[in-house]
Design an enzyme around this catalytic site. Sequence first.
Site, PDB file in Angstrom:
ATOM      1  N   ARG A  76      31.198  47.919  36.441  1.00  0.00           N
ATOM      2  CA  ARG A  76      31.561  46.921  37.113  1.00  0.00           C
ATOM      3  C   ARG A  76      32.700  47.470  38.234  1.00  0.00           C
ATOM      4  O   ARG A  76      32.274  47.453  39.428  1.00  0.00           O
ATOM      5  CB  ARG A  76      32.073  45.594  36.547  1.00  0.00           C
ATOM      6  CG  ARG A  76      32.387  44.489  37.095  1.00  0.00           C
ATOM      7  CD  ARG A  76      33.638  44.300  38.043  1.00  0.00           C
ATOM      8  NE  ARG A  76      34.887  44.686  37.204  1.00  0.00           N
ATOM      9  CZ  ARG A  76      35.991  44.891  37.992  1.00  0.00           C
ATOM     10  NH1 ARG A  76      36.049  44.566  39.104  1.00  0.00           N
ATOM     11  NH2 ARG A  76      37.087  45.060  37.053  1.00  0.00           N
ATOM     12  N   HIS A  92      45.589  48.595  33.292  1.00  0.00           N
ATOM     13  CA  HIS A  92      44.460  48.883  33.904  1.00  0.00           C
ATOM     14  C   HIS A  92      44.847  49.846  35.204  1.00  0.00           C
ATOM     15  O   HIS A  92      45.372  49.343  36.017  1.00  0.00           O
ATOM     16  CB  HIS A  92      43.746  47.459  34.809  1.00  0.00           C
ATOM     17  CG  HIS A  92      42.777  47.617  35.411  1.00  0.00           C
ATOM     18  ND1 HIS A  92      41.156  47.298  35.010  1.00  0.00           N
ATOM     19  CD2 HIS A  92      42.325  47.803  36.800  1.00  0.00           C
ATOM     20  CE1 HIS A  92      40.476  47.381  36.043  1.00  0.00           C
ATOM     21  NE2 HIS A  92      41.081  47.952  37.038  1.00  0.00           N
ATOM     22  N   HIS A 112      44.548  52.457  38.077  1.00  0.00           N
ATOM     23  CA  HIS A 112      43.698  53.153  38.920  1.00  0.00           C
ATOM     24  C   HIS A 112      44.509  54.390  39.425  1.00  0.00           C
ATOM     25  O   HIS A 112      45.540  54.397  39.095  1.00  0.00           O
ATOM     26  CB  HIS A 112      43.483  52.238  40.437  1.00  0.00           C
ATOM     27  CG  HIS A 112      42.472  51.447  40.201  1.00  0.00           C
ATOM     28  ND1 HIS A 112      41.162  51.666  40.638  1.00  0.00           N
ATOM     29  CD2 HIS A 112      42.258  49.948  39.596  1.00  0.00           C
ATOM     30  CE1 HIS A 112      40.401  50.408  40.203  1.00  0.00           C
ATOM     31  NE2 HIS A 112      41.126  49.364  39.668  1.00  0.00           N
ATOM     32  N   CYS A 128      38.621  49.539  44.864  1.00  0.00           N
ATOM     33  CA  CYS A 128      38.194  48.109  45.413  1.00  0.00           C
ATOM     34  C   CYS A 128      38.065  47.657  46.461  1.00  0.00           C
ATOM     35  O   CYS A 128      38.670  48.149  47.483  1.00  0.00           O
ATOM     36  CB  CYS A 128      39.638  47.227  44.587  1.00  0.00           C
ATOM     37  SG  CYS A 128      39.269  45.607  45.146  1.00  0.00           S
ATOM     38  N   ASN A 165      39.318  54.358  39.105  1.00  0.00           N
ATOM     39  CA  ASN A 165      39.954  53.982  37.824  1.00  0.00           C
ATOM     40  C   ASN A 165      40.359  55.279  36.887  1.00  0.00           C
ATOM     41  O   ASN A 165      39.624  56.277  37.310  1.00  0.00           O
ATOM     42  CB  ASN A 165      39.096  53.113  36.752  1.00  0.00           C
ATOM     43  CG  ASN A 165      38.773  51.869  37.188  1.00  0.00           C
ATOM     44  OD1 ASN A 165      37.981  51.794  38.159  1.00  0.00           O
ATOM     45  ND2 ASN A 165      39.926  50.746  37.001  1.00  0.00           N
TER      46      ASN A 165
HETATM   47  P1  HMG Z   1      34.580  31.524  49.647  1.00  0.00           P
HETATM   48  O1  HMG Z   1      34.011  32.146  50.757  1.00  0.00           O
HETATM   49  O2  HMG Z   1      36.075  31.044  49.938  1.00  0.00           O
HETATM   50  O3  HMG Z   1      33.974  30.865  48.811  1.00  0.00           O
HETATM   51  O4  HMG Z   1      34.986  33.012  48.600  1.00  0.00           O
HETATM   52  P2  HMG Z   1      32.906  29.561  48.727  1.00  0.00           P
HETATM   53  O5  HMG Z   1      33.108  28.597  47.743  1.00  0.00           O
HETATM   54  O6  HMG Z   1      33.241  28.942  50.130  1.00  0.00           O
HETATM   55  O7  HMG Z   1      31.566  29.994  48.921  1.00  0.00           O
HETATM   56  C1  HMG Z   1      30.981  30.922  49.872  1.00  0.00           C
HETATM   57  C2  HMG Z   1      29.597  31.254  49.713  1.00  0.00           C
HETATM   58  O8  HMG Z   1      29.435  32.139  48.427  1.00  0.00           O
HETATM   59  C3  HMG Z   1      28.577  29.927  49.412  1.00  0.00           C
HETATM   60  O9  HMG Z   1      27.279  30.247  49.593  1.00  0.00           O
HETATM   61  C4  HMG Z   1      28.653  29.919  47.853  1.00  0.00           C
HETATM   62  O10 HMG Z   1      27.664  29.165  47.292  1.00  0.00           O
HETATM   63  C5  HMG Z   1      28.828  31.555  47.362  1.00  0.00           C
HETATM   64  P3  HMG Z   1      26.660  29.614  51.070  1.00  0.00           P
HETATM   65  O11 HMG Z   1      26.968  28.170  50.825  1.00  0.00           O
HETATM   66  O12 HMG Z   1      27.431  30.240  51.964  1.00  0.00           O
HETATM   67  O13 HMG Z   1      25.377  30.127  50.809  1.00  0.00           O
HETATM   68  N1  HMG Z   1      29.378  31.733  46.114  1.00  0.00           N
HETATM   69  C6  HMG Z   1      28.790  32.209  45.222  1.00  0.00           C
HETATM   70  N2  HMG Z   1      27.580  32.703  44.969  1.00  0.00           N
HETATM   71  C7  HMG Z   1      27.191  33.379  43.772  1.00  0.00           C
HETATM   72  N3  HMG Z   1      28.044  33.509  42.882  1.00  0.00           N
HETATM   73  C8  HMG Z   1      29.524  32.992  42.855  1.00  0.00           C
HETATM   74  C9  HMG Z   1      29.870  32.230  44.290  1.00  0.00           C
HETATM   75  N4  HMG Z   1      30.845  32.041  44.581  1.00  0.00           N
HETATM   76  C10 HMG Z   1      30.678  31.319  45.859  1.00  0.00           C
HETATM   77  N5  HMG Z   1      30.460  33.212  42.038  1.00  0.00           N
HETATM   78  C11 HMG Z   1      35.129  33.860  46.410  1.00  0.00           C
HETATM   79  C12 HMG Z   1      35.534  32.683  47.419  1.00  0.00           C
HETATM   80  C13 HMG Z   1      36.086  33.781  45.076  1.00  0.00           C
HETATM   81  C14 HMG Z   1      33.529  33.141  45.918  1.00  0.00           C
HETATM   82  C15 HMG Z   1      34.870  35.245  46.917  1.00  0.00           C
HETATM   83  O14 HMG Z   1      36.048  35.498  47.635  1.00  0.00           O
HETATM   84  C16 HMG Z   1      34.637  36.013  46.125  1.00  0.00           C
HETATM   85  O15 HMG Z   1      33.482  36.200  45.443  1.00  0.00           O
HETATM   86  N6  HMG Z   1      35.157  37.126  45.519  1.00  0.00           N
HETATM   87  C17 HMG Z   1      35.206  37.946  44.649  1.00  0.00           C
HETATM   88  C18 HMG Z   1      35.872  39.381  45.074  1.00  0.00           C
HETATM   89  C19 HMG Z   1      35.500  40.478  44.162  1.00  0.00           C
HETATM   90  O16 HMG Z   1      34.423  40.564  43.417  1.00  0.00           O
HETATM   91  N7  HMG Z   1      36.444  41.406  44.038  1.00  0.00           N
HETATM   92  C20 HMG Z   1      36.234  42.731  43.407  1.00  0.00           C
HETATM   93  C21 HMG Z   1      36.679  42.189  41.783  1.00  0.00           C
HETATM   94  S1  HMG Z   1      38.358  42.237  41.475  1.00  0.00           S
HETATM   95  C22 HMG Z   1      38.878  43.620  41.020  1.00  0.00           C
HETATM   96  O17 HMG Z   1      38.165  44.721  41.454  1.00  0.00           O
HETATM   97  C23 HMG Z   1      40.368  43.921  40.678  1.00  0.00           C
HETATM   98  C24 HMG Z   1      40.114  44.524  39.154  1.00  0.00           C
HETATM   99  O18 HMG Z   1      39.432  45.578  38.970  1.00  0.00           O
HETATM  100  C25 HMG Z   1      41.685  44.654  38.571  1.00  0.00           C
HETATM  101  C26 HMG Z   1      42.474  45.562  39.398  1.00  0.00           C
HETATM  102  O19 HMG Z   1      42.191  46.810  39.509  1.00  0.00           O
HETATM  103  O20 HMG Z   1      43.585  45.100  39.890  1.00  0.00           O
HETATM  104  C27 HMG Z   1      39.605  43.317  38.291  1.00  0.00           C
HETATM  105 MG    MG Z   2      40.161  47.830  39.086  1.00  0.00          MG
END
Ligand code: HMG
Ligand code: MG
Length: 288
Positions: A13, A205, A207, A238, A247
């Site tokens: 992931r 966690h 990086h 990220c 990582n």
């Molecule tokens: P948004 O644009 O504000 O959301 O995004 P929305 O609710 O307005 O939805 C926009 C569109 O996305 C809509 O579709 C929703 O249906 C769809 P449309 O009507 O335009 O066709 N949608 C989804 N579709 C499928 N699955 C879903 C989903 N949610 C909305 N779950 C949102 C807000 C949070 C959804 C967006 O910003 C997002 O998905 N962000 C995730 C970003 C991400 O994955 N980042 C990486 C992971 S975190 C990380 O790596 C850090 C970590 O490793 C720890 C560290 O290192 O610090 C964990």
């Molecule tokens: Mg991370």
Amino acid sequence: MPDSIEIVEVGPRDGLQNEPRPIPTEAKIALIDALSGCGFRRIEAASFVAPGAVPQMADGAEVLAGIARAPGVRYAALAPNLKGYARAKAAGADEIAVFASASEGFARANLNASVAESMARLAEVAQAAKADGLALRGYLSCVIACPYDGPTAPAQVARGVAALVEMGCFEVSLGDTIGAGTPETVRAMLFGAQGAAPPETLAGHFHDTGGRALANVEAAMDLGLRVFDAAVGGLGGCPFAPGAPGNVATGALVARMEKLGVATGIDMGRLARAAALALDMRGDAEED
Ligand code: HMG
Ligand code: MG
């Protein structure tokens, strides 16, 4: 020094999400299957986020459907909201991870919301997971520094940890998202976090910038942490944190622990085979 630690493998992931080139679903499945035999109790296999935000993770359901589930391994998935939770549950994730930020800048970039708004959204996910009896892990990002806001105060970390524990996370993984930490800043951060939750409920966690992640793990271990996230082959980054390095590499972490006499339960030979697969999947490997 503890007798043992647990390594949570997050490469499929946190590692693959950062690869710009589309990776075939079968390759993701092969990587997870290779990791399943290595001795991990938890493998983070997918995320169910908006596909427009992270296209690489759009095939999470197919990935979870295709893997050979090994007994004793929990396959975890990230969910940022109820829509993601419903998809993760339908795909058969064994553990759900919600993710928040200690800093406002990264919350906005990563989740398109303020810290408070995203915590409210995650609390809905937590309620649903609790009703379904699914284990819930929390992530708090940018615990040392944020690519948008600069250094993070330990008090911000304590507030984030408290919110995630309050909503029902059994463990909070503290993310040094951009690899800014040093043993000194990690210790200061953990003194803050431990005001909100005991060390046995916290995970590290890291990086890895300049090879410092291993020293940061050791600093955290000294303060009582026993769970660390790592990515096979040092994959990672990220997409929403410019410049975020990979990582800490699982192999490097296992090797360091072996040297310190700390058991991880990971089979290095099998891990090396999984790491070879992971490195093949890396975009930059082709350019080398
Ligand atoms: P948004 O644009 O504000 O959301 O995004 P929305 O609710 O307005 O939805 C926009 C569109 O996305 C809509 O579709 C929703 O249906 C769809 P449309 O009507 O335009 O066709 N949608 C989804 N579709 C499928 N699955 C879903 C989903 N949610 C909305 N779950 C949102 C807000 C949070 C959804 C967006 O910003 C997002 O998905 N962000 C995730 C970003 C991400 O994955 N980042 C990486 C992971 S975190 C990380 O790596 C850090 C970590 O490793 C720890 C560290 O290192 O610090 C964990
Ligand atoms: Mg991370």
